[in-house]
Design a protein around this motif. Structure first.
Motif, PDB file in Angstrom:
ATOM      1  N   ASN A   1       2.961  -2.301   6.538  1.00 15.41           N
ATOM      2  CA  ASN A   1       4.153  -1.686   5.964  1.00 15.41           C
ATOM      3  C   ASN A   1       4.037  -0.173   6.129  1.00 15.41           C
ATOM      4  N   ALA A   2       5.102   0.519   5.829  1.00 16.28           N
ATOM      5  CA  ALA A   2       5.174   1.950   6.100  1.00 16.28           C
ATOM      6  C   ALA A   2       4.234   2.782   5.235  1.00 16.28           C
ATOM      7  N   THR A   3       3.775   2.248   4.110  1.00 15.88           N
ATOM      8  CA  THR A   3       2.884   3.033   3.255  1.00 15.88           C
ATOM      9  C   THR A   3       1.478   3.113   3.818  1.00 15.88           C
ATOM     10  N   GLN A   4       1.197   2.416   4.910  1.00 17.06           N
ATOM     11  CA  GLN A   4      -0.110   2.505   5.543  1.00 17.06           C
ATOM     12  C   GLN A   4      -0.193   3.687   6.500  1.00 17.06           C
ATOM     13  N   VAL A   5       0.866   4.467   6.586  1.00 13.02           N
ATOM     14  CA  VAL A   5       0.872   5.664   7.428  1.00 13.02           C
ATOM     15  C   VAL A   5       0.660   6.874   6.523  1.00 13.02           C
ATOM     16  N   PRO A   6      -0.430   7.628   6.702  1.00 16.74           N
ATOM     17  CA  PRO A   6      -0.677   8.809   5.870  1.00 16.74           C
ATOM     18  C   PRO A   6       0.405   9.875   6.074  1.00 16.74           C
ATOM     19  N   PRO A   7       0.579  10.785   5.109  1.00 14.70           N
ATOM     20  CA  PRO A   7       1.659  11.774   5.180  1.00 14.70           C
ATOM     21  C   PRO A   7       1.623  12.661   6.411  1.00 14.70           C
ATOM     22  N   GLU A   8       0.433  13.078   6.834  1.00 20.78           N
ATOM     23  CA  GLU A   8       0.382  13.975   7.991  1.00 20.78           C
ATOM     24  C   GLU A   8       0.836  13.266   9.265  1.00 20.78           C
ATOM     25  N   TRP A   9       0.519  11.982   9.391  1.00 27.59           N
ATOM     26  CA  TRP A   9       0.985  11.229  10.567  1.00 27.59           C
ATOM     27  C   TRP A   9       2.464  10.881  10.428  1.00 27.59           C
ATOM     28  N   HIS A  10       2.922  10.641   9.221  1.00 28.48           N
ATOM     29  CA  HIS A  10       4.351  10.356   9.012  1.00 28.48           C
ATOM     30  C   HIS A  10       5.216  11.539   9.430  1.00 28.48           C
ATOM     31  N   SER A  11       4.754  12.744   9.112  1.00 28.06           N
ATOM     32  CA  SER A  11       5.536  13.925   9.500  1.00 28.06           C
ATOM     33  C   SER A  11       5.590  14.074  11.016  1.00 28.06           C
ATOM     34  N   TRP A  12       4.558  13.653  11.712  1.00 32.75           N
ATOM     35  CA  TRP A  12       4.574  13.730  13.173  1.00 32.75           C
ATOM     36  C   TRP A  12       5.471  12.638  13.759  1.00 32.75           C
TER      37      TRP A  12
ATOM     38  N   PRO B   1     -10.702  20.516   0.373  1.00 28.25           N
ATOM     39  CA  PRO B   1     -11.883  19.645   0.286  1.00 28.25           C
ATOM     40  C   PRO B   1     -11.804  18.657  -0.872  1.00 28.25           C
ATOM     41  N   TRP B   2     -10.982  18.934  -1.890  1.00 25.71           N
ATOM     42  CA  TRP B   2     -10.887  18.046  -3.041  1.00 25.71           C
ATOM     43  C   TRP B   2      -9.851  16.956  -2.833  1.00 25.71           C
ATOM     44  N   LYS B   3      -9.174  16.969  -1.714  1.00 20.29           N
ATOM     45  CA  LYS B   3      -8.121  15.983  -1.465  1.00 20.29           C
ATOM     46  C   LYS B   3      -8.727  14.581  -1.347  1.00 20.29           C
ATOM     47  N   THR B   4      -8.162  13.651  -2.093  1.00 21.40           N
ATOM     48  CA  THR B   4      -8.653  12.276  -2.044  1.00 21.40           C
ATOM     49  C   THR B   4      -8.086  11.580  -0.817  1.00 21.40           C
ATOM     50  N   PRO B   5      -8.765  10.559  -0.322  1.00 24.51           N
ATOM     51  CA  PRO B   5      -8.237   9.846   0.836  1.00 24.51           C
ATOM     52  C   PRO B   5      -6.938   9.122   0.495  1.00 24.51           C
ATOM     53  N   TRP B   6      -6.092   8.986   1.493  1.00 20.16           N
ATOM     54  CA  TRP B   6      -4.791   8.354   1.302  1.00 20.16           C
ATOM     55  C   TRP B   6      -4.956   6.857   1.090  1.00 20.16           C
ATOM     56  N   ASN B   7      -4.298   6.328   0.066  1.00 23.00           N
ATOM     57  CA  ASN B   7      -4.293   4.892  -0.208  1.00 23.00           C
ATOM     58  C   ASN B   7      -2.880   4.370  -0.027  1.00 23.00           C
ATOM     59  N   GLU B   8      -2.774   3.185   0.522  1.00 23.80           N
ATOM     60  CA  GLU B   8      -1.458   2.604   0.708  1.00 23.80           C
ATOM     61  C   GLU B   8      -0.893   2.148  -0.635  1.00 23.80           C
ATOM     62  N   ASN B   9       0.405   1.903  -0.692  1.00 25.36           N
ATOM     63  CA  ASN B   9       1.063   1.418  -1.889  1.00 25.36           C
ATOM     64  C   ASN B   9       0.714  -0.051  -2.073  1.00 25.36           C
ATOM     65  N   LEU B  10       0.134  -0.396  -3.196  1.00 29.42           N
ATOM     66  CA  LEU B  10      -0.327  -1.760  -3.433  1.00 29.42           C
ATOM     67  C   LEU B  10       0.638  -2.576  -4.283  1.00 29.42           C
ATOM     68  N   THR B  11       1.870  -2.142  -4.430  1.00 30.35           N
ATOM     69  CA  THR B  11       2.852  -2.876  -5.209  1.00 30.35           C
ATOM     70  C   THR B  11       3.045  -4.262  -4.623  1.00 30.35           C
ATOM     71  N   GLY B  12       3.029  -5.268  -5.492  1.00 32.82           N
ATOM     72  CA  GLY B  12       3.208  -6.639  -5.044  1.00 32.82           C
ATOM     73  C   GLY B  12       1.921  -7.327  -4.644  1.00 32.82           C
ATOM     74  N   THR B  13       0.802  -6.652  -4.762  1.00 30.94           N
ATOM     75  CA  THR B  13      -0.482  -7.255  -4.431  1.00 30.94           C
ATOM     76  C   THR B  13      -1.354  -7.314  -5.680  1.00 30.94           C
ATOM     77  N   ARG B  14      -2.529  -7.893  -5.549  1.00 34.65           N
ATOM     78  CA  ARG B  14      -3.438  -7.976  -6.693  1.00 34.65           C
ATOM     79  C   ARG B  14      -3.956  -6.604  -7.111  1.00 34.65           C
ATOM     80  N   GLY B  15      -3.954  -5.652  -6.212  1.00 38.71           N
ATOM     81  CA  GLY B  15      -4.465  -4.322  -6.525  1.00 38.71           C
ATOM     82  C   GLY B  15      -3.431  -3.401  -7.156  1.00 38.71           C
ATOM     83  N   ALA B  16      -2.246  -3.898  -7.452  1.00 37.29           N
ATOM     84  CA  ALA B  16      -1.186  -3.062  -8.026  1.00 37.29           C
ATOM     85  C   ALA B  16      -1.557  -2.617  -9.436  1.00 37.29           C
ATOM     86  N   PHE B  17      -1.063  -1.445  -9.820  1.00 31.87           N
ATOM     87  CA  PHE B  17      -1.334  -0.913 -11.149  1.00 31.87           C
ATOM     88  C   PHE B  17      -0.496  -1.668 -12.172  1.00 31.87           C
TER      89      PHE B  17
END
Length: 138
Positions: free
Chosen positions: A69-80, A101-117
């Motif tokens: 799905n589209a949330t697996q594309v990080p923001p910097e690649w989405h802008s390109w 340096p404090w930026k956390t790695p990009w995580n995809e949107n987990l809505t609808g999966t077991r990992g959802a908040f």
């Protein structure tokens, strides 16, 4: 419309296996320059030849996962991909230098999966659900 000549040319460029993969996932045979990959393993391509690609569709992503799905594309690649930035993140010095340096790695949107908040509550409810009382018949 895909012509037979374009299909044969694409098979020669990318090979049978990659051509079949593209037909299954994106429904079109594309060949271009590999620009880079991200932390998910997605590969990003670009073909600047105007005779082969429709303008505006000359950049594409090959997702690493089958269930994509589209949330697996990080923001910097989405802008390109969306033509907001001219250069890909692998070649753009601004993107590389602005990444803190404090930026956390990009995580995809987990809505609808077991990992959802899911929210939870630790306080005692103010009311209890009504339970009917039944008496045994004599």
């Amino acid at each position: 419309m895909v012509s037979l000549a374009r299909t044969i040319r694409s098979i020669r460029r990318v090979g049978i296996k990659e051509w079949w993969h593209q037909m299954q996932y994106i429904g079109d045979a594309k060949s271009g320059r590999l620009v880079g990959t991200d932390q998910f393993g997605n590969r990003y391509f670009e073909n600047l030849n105007p005779e082969e690609e429709i303008p505006g569709r000359h950049r594409w992503v090959d997702f690493a996962q089958h269930d994509y799905n589209a949330t697996q594309v990080p923001p910097e690649w989405h802008s390109w991909i969306s033509h907001i930035r001219k250069d890909p993140p692998t070649e753009d010095r601004v993107v590389q230098n602005l990444s803190p340096p404090w930026k956390t790695p990009w995580n995809e949107n987990l809505t609808g999966t077991r990992g959802a908040f899911r929210t939870y509550n630790t306080t005692k409810p103010k009311y209890e659900a009504w339970q009917p009382k039944t008496a045994a018949r004599a």
